[in-house]
Design an enzyme around this catalytic site. Structure first.
Site: not given
Length: 510
Positions: A36, A58, A89-91, A173, A202
């Site tokens: 992504d 995205k 990205g992230g979890d 978001m 972050a």
């Protein structure tokens, strides 16, 4: 050969250092990597060369590939017998649509696994110095999205119902609806003076944090020009930031620094810069390719026991030489009683990694200083010396040793090649945004930078960087090609180069 499988993998908030060990392992094994927009490009370096990399970027208002086509791609590559890593990205299961993808895989009989990642809310809070929970002020945390499925006919988030005392609210978001969200939370009963923060990018060197009250946060975010990707945090815990904020105190935070080291060594300098808070642009102007003349290699190793000194002019030479040595003999004792000299401390460290003592390391990492140190032993007359170098090594060391009546053999063990950067993502970013500084650690990198000037030409809105050098030899080359030397490391080491950069940028801000 690994069995075909799809892994839905969390890539964390952005900083590659926050990626799990399992994620890194799988990226290195992947036949296909589907990733992504928010995935750090640096993670792609962990892929094998033949890995198919598919960008499905995205972000708000733009999808390189629609969600149903992404899911179809995962199924298709699995059925082709591939090990597929879907990097998100992230979890993947926290507002990452991982649930939708997992459901499609299950329905189509695809074997899959889920690998969690550090979610954005956890990282944004930690890197902004905001504890999500606290015994005195927050005993619960709410994770909520401000960007729902646009096909829904009604909004499903009841923002007024989220106005709960002693609770921290993390809004993913939500930048596009921040005024509405703020208003609804206040109407739900939250005090307009409740502390609130917005954390953009972050964990990265470009991180910015805006702190206000719930009522004034939309105006403050607009004034500070913060945009997505960003995490909104609402709750009394935001007040602790005044005391425990740590990341944004780093000396290079908000600075973009271009690194011109070769692919094999860029990570060492990049990690030092990132530890100071910098955002690093990698410009791999050079690549190091192990290469020897077979006849010279046979002669050197055939006479290895007859040399009195082995001299290394670079850490690359150390790596390539010992790869050859172990491949031929599988035993370091084949070096016999050779004494060892290194051009500088970085090269010496590479030698010591093989549990070998280095007899000579000059204070300054230059060929001239190394020659002086060897000559100062008074033992070079008729001494047999092998100098391990690359194809671009300067002649000054060998010439000085010959003048001291030593018997010198040159042993090139690698070739430095220029890397085309026209399509490289780092070069594209450099052209579009520029940088605060560009760092040079070798003369060959300087020459390659000049040769590829067209591919690195900054755009009209790009920031023009200052240029830094690791030492006098590199500085001399920079001046020779007409490049300014804005600062030079006091010692020819990576740590000294980073220190010089911090000092220079600090003086420009003063």
């Amino acid at each position: 050969m690994p069995e075909p499988k799809v892994y839905l993998v969390g890539a964390g908030p952005g900083d590659p250092g926050l990626v799990t060990l399992r994620a890194r392992e799988l990226i290195g094994q992947a036949d296909v990597l589907v990733y992504d927009y928010l995935v750090d490009p640096g993670l792609l370096r962990w892929c094998e060369e033949d890995c198919e990399q598919v960008y499905v970027g995205k972000k708000a208002g733009f999808h390189a590939l629609p969600q149903d086509e992404i899911e179809a791609l995962l199924v298709d590559r699995f059925r082709a017998g591939k090990l597929v890593v879907r990097l998100k990205g992230g979890d993947p299961f926290v507002f990452g649509r991982g649930g939708e993808e997992a459901r499609r895989l299950a329905e189509d009989g695809v074997d899959f696994e889920i690998v969690p990642g550090v979610s954005a809310s956890l990282a944004a809070a930690a890197f902004a110095g905001i504890p999500l929970t606290h015994r005195d002020t927050a005993s619960s945390v709410i994770l909520v999205t401000g960007h729902e499925d646009p096909s829904k006919t009604a909004v499903s988030v009841d923002w007024r119902a989220l106005a709960v005392p002693n609770t921290t609210i993390c809004i993913y978001m939500g930048m596009g609806r921040l005024p509405e969200i703020s208003r609804e939370l206040i109407l739900g009963g939250l005090d307009p003076e409740t502390p609130a923060a917005c954390v953009q990018w972050a964990s990265l060197g470009r991180q910015r944090t805006c702190v206000a009250t719930l009522a004034t946060l939309p105006e403050a975010v607009s004034r500070e020009r913060l945009t997505a990707p960003a995490m909104i945090i609402v709750g009394d815990v935001v007040g602790f930031r005044d005391t425990i904020a740590w990341f944004e105190k780093k000396p290079l935070l908000g600075r973009k620094v271009a690194v011109t080291r070769n692919r094999e060594q860029a990570g060492k300098l990049a990690s030092r810069l990132e530890a100071k808070g910098a955002e690093v642009l990698r410009l791999p102007l050079l690549s190091i390719v192990p290469a020897t003349d077979p006849e010279v290699e046979e002669e050197v190793f055939g006479e290895l026991g007859s040399y009195e000194w082995i001299v290394f002019s670079s850490a690359n030479g150390v790596r390539c030489f010992f790869d050859l040595l172990i491949r031929r003999y599988d035993d370091l004792r084949s070096l016999g009683m050779l004494r060892i000299a290194a051009v500088g401390e970085a090269t010496a460290r590479a030698i010591r990694a093989h549990h070998l003592r280095v007899d000579i390391v000059p204070t300054r990492a230059t060929a001239e200083d190394l020659a002086d140190a060897l000559i100062a032993t008074g033992e070079l007359d008729s001494a047999k010396i092998v100098v391990v170098t690359g194809n671009l090594g300067r002649d000054v060391l060998i010439n000085r040793l010959n003048e001291a009546r030593a018997i010198v053999d040159r042993f090139p063990v690698y070739r430095t090649e220029k890397t085309g950067l026209s399509d490289h993502p780092g070069a594209q970013a450099f052209r579009e945004t520029g940088a605060d500084a560009v760092l040079f650690t070798s003369s060959s990198a300087v020459r390659s930078f000049v040769d590829q000037a067209e591919a690195l030409k900054p755009g009209p809105d790009a920031k023009r960087p200052i240029a830094g050098s690791i030492g006098p030899i590199t500085s001399k080359t920079m001046r020779k090609v007409g490049m300014p030397v804005d600062f030079e490391a006091k010692k020819s080491t990576l740590d000294a180069l980073v220190d010089a950069l911090c000092e220079k940028l600090g003086s420009l801000d003063a």
